[in-house]
Design an enzyme around this catalytic site. Structure first.
Site, PDB file in Angstrom:
ATOM      1  CE  LYS A 102      35.421  -0.876   3.565  1.00 56.44           C
ATOM      2  NZ  LYS A 102      34.193  -1.362   4.179  1.00 56.44           N
ATOM      3  CD  GLN A 126      32.865  -1.842   7.714  1.00 56.60           C
ATOM      4  OE1 GLN A 126      33.370  -1.006   6.955  1.00 56.60           O
ATOM      5  NE2 GLN A 126      32.818  -3.128   7.408  1.00 56.60           N
ATOM      6  CG  ASP A 140      29.492   0.243   0.818  1.00 58.62           C
ATOM      7  OD1 ASP A 140      30.335  -0.319   0.079  1.00 58.62           O
ATOM      8  OD2 ASP A 140      29.153  -0.221   1.917  1.00 58.62           O
TER       9      ASP A 140
END
Ligand code: NAP
Length: 281
Positions: A54, A98, A121
């Site tokens: 990412k 994450q 996200d």
């Protein structure tokens, strides 16, 4: 029928080209780069790899990435404090925690510390509600990527019967909600579903989001159906028996190279959108 391959790498590259160009315009207009903060707890090698991918992609499109790495024994309280600080930091546009986080951490509480306007996200309850209510907001990235893939191949959704196998909060549930918002008729299947084969046989669009190699047999696929395989299992195997399904489907995503590349592309698209929105406030 032999299915046409849905080429996620190409569609993702096109989206990333657009993000790169628009990021350059943003930098020109605002004399700063959009910024994505990634938060990683612990030392899981796969999570490190995902975060590195990412960050590299951020760099390649011109987005700044900030990296918060915390030890495995970080408490929920300490993690929430880190995320709350990023939420309040005007130089940060998007926040990615994450996941999965280590078991002792309350993942939901940590997600909810992400400011809704930085939830690029799409993991907070706010984003989930926006998807459910068909309001403006950030999409969970993989579901958002799946919708962009379907649109890139002009797959009609209204009135189509979509069968989603999997109901996780970041994948199965939201992809069903996004399909419903586009007027598909959606059936969810999960580990307690009776006669999965029978459900899949009725699908115009199959979305597999399970994490079980080749669970969906080729013979279950209706002739001419569209097959989207979000599953990713060791050995580069999807959740769908690819060879069997490709004989019957009209369109099918390969694993790898189908859904996978779309996820990061949507993450960066949404980071840029968050930065643009921040400049308008
Ligand atoms: P998850 O949280 O483990 O959810 C799996 C879902 O599959 C659950 O809803 C579960 O049902 C259901 N399920 C399990 N066994 C089943 C069976 N035999 N029949 C029908 N349904 C069954 O997984 P996830 O995070 O959603 O991920 C799913 C897959 O997508 C994984 O392979 C993952 O690696 C992949 N993935 C890919 C991307 C990407 O491409 N970028 C992103 C995220 C995930 P219950 O709810 O009843 O337990």
């Amino acid at each position: 029928m032999t299915a046409q391959i849905v080429d996620g790498r190409t569609v993702a590259a096109q989206l990333l080209d657009t993000v790169t160009n628009e990021t350059a315009q943003f930098v020109h207009q605002h004399s700063r780069r959009p910024c994505l903060a990634t938060v990683l707890v612990g030392d899981d090698p796969a999570s490190h790899t995902y975060v590195r991918m990412k960050r590299n992609r951020c760099t390649s499109v011109g987005i700044e990435s900030r990296y918060v790495e915390l030890p495995i024994d970080t408490t929920t309280t300490a993690l929430i404090a880190e995320i709350t600080a990023l939420s309040a930091d005007p130089t940060v546009d998007g926040i990615l925690l994450q996941h999965p986080v280590p078991d002792h951490i309350d993942e939901r509480a940590a997600f909810e510390a992400i400011a809704p306007d930085k939830d690029v996200d799409g993991v907070t309850m706010h984003s989930f509600a926006a998807m459910a209510l068909n309001e403006n907001g950030f999409h969970s990235c993989t579901p958002g990527g799946i919708l962009r893939l379907l649109d890139a191949y002009d797959v009609p959704l209204a009135g189509m019967h979509a069968v989603v196998i999997g109901r996780s909060p970041i994948l199965g549930k939201p992809v069903g909600m996004l399909l419903l918002a586009r007027d598909a008729t959606v059936t969810y299947c999960h580990s307690r579903t009776r006669d999965l084969a029978d459900q899949v046989r009725r699908a115009d669009i199959v979305v597999a989001a399970v994490g079980h190699p080749a669970l969906i047999r080729g013979g279950w696929i209706k002739d001419g159906a569209v097959v989207i395989d979000a599953g990713y299992n060791p050995g580069n195997i999807g959740d769908v028996d690819y060879a069997g399904a490709a004989e019957r489907a009209r369109l099918i995503t390969p694993v790898p190279g189908g859904v996978g590349p779309m996820t990061i592309a949507v993450l960066l698209e949404q980071t840029l959108a968050a930065a643009k929105a921040a400049e308008q406030r």
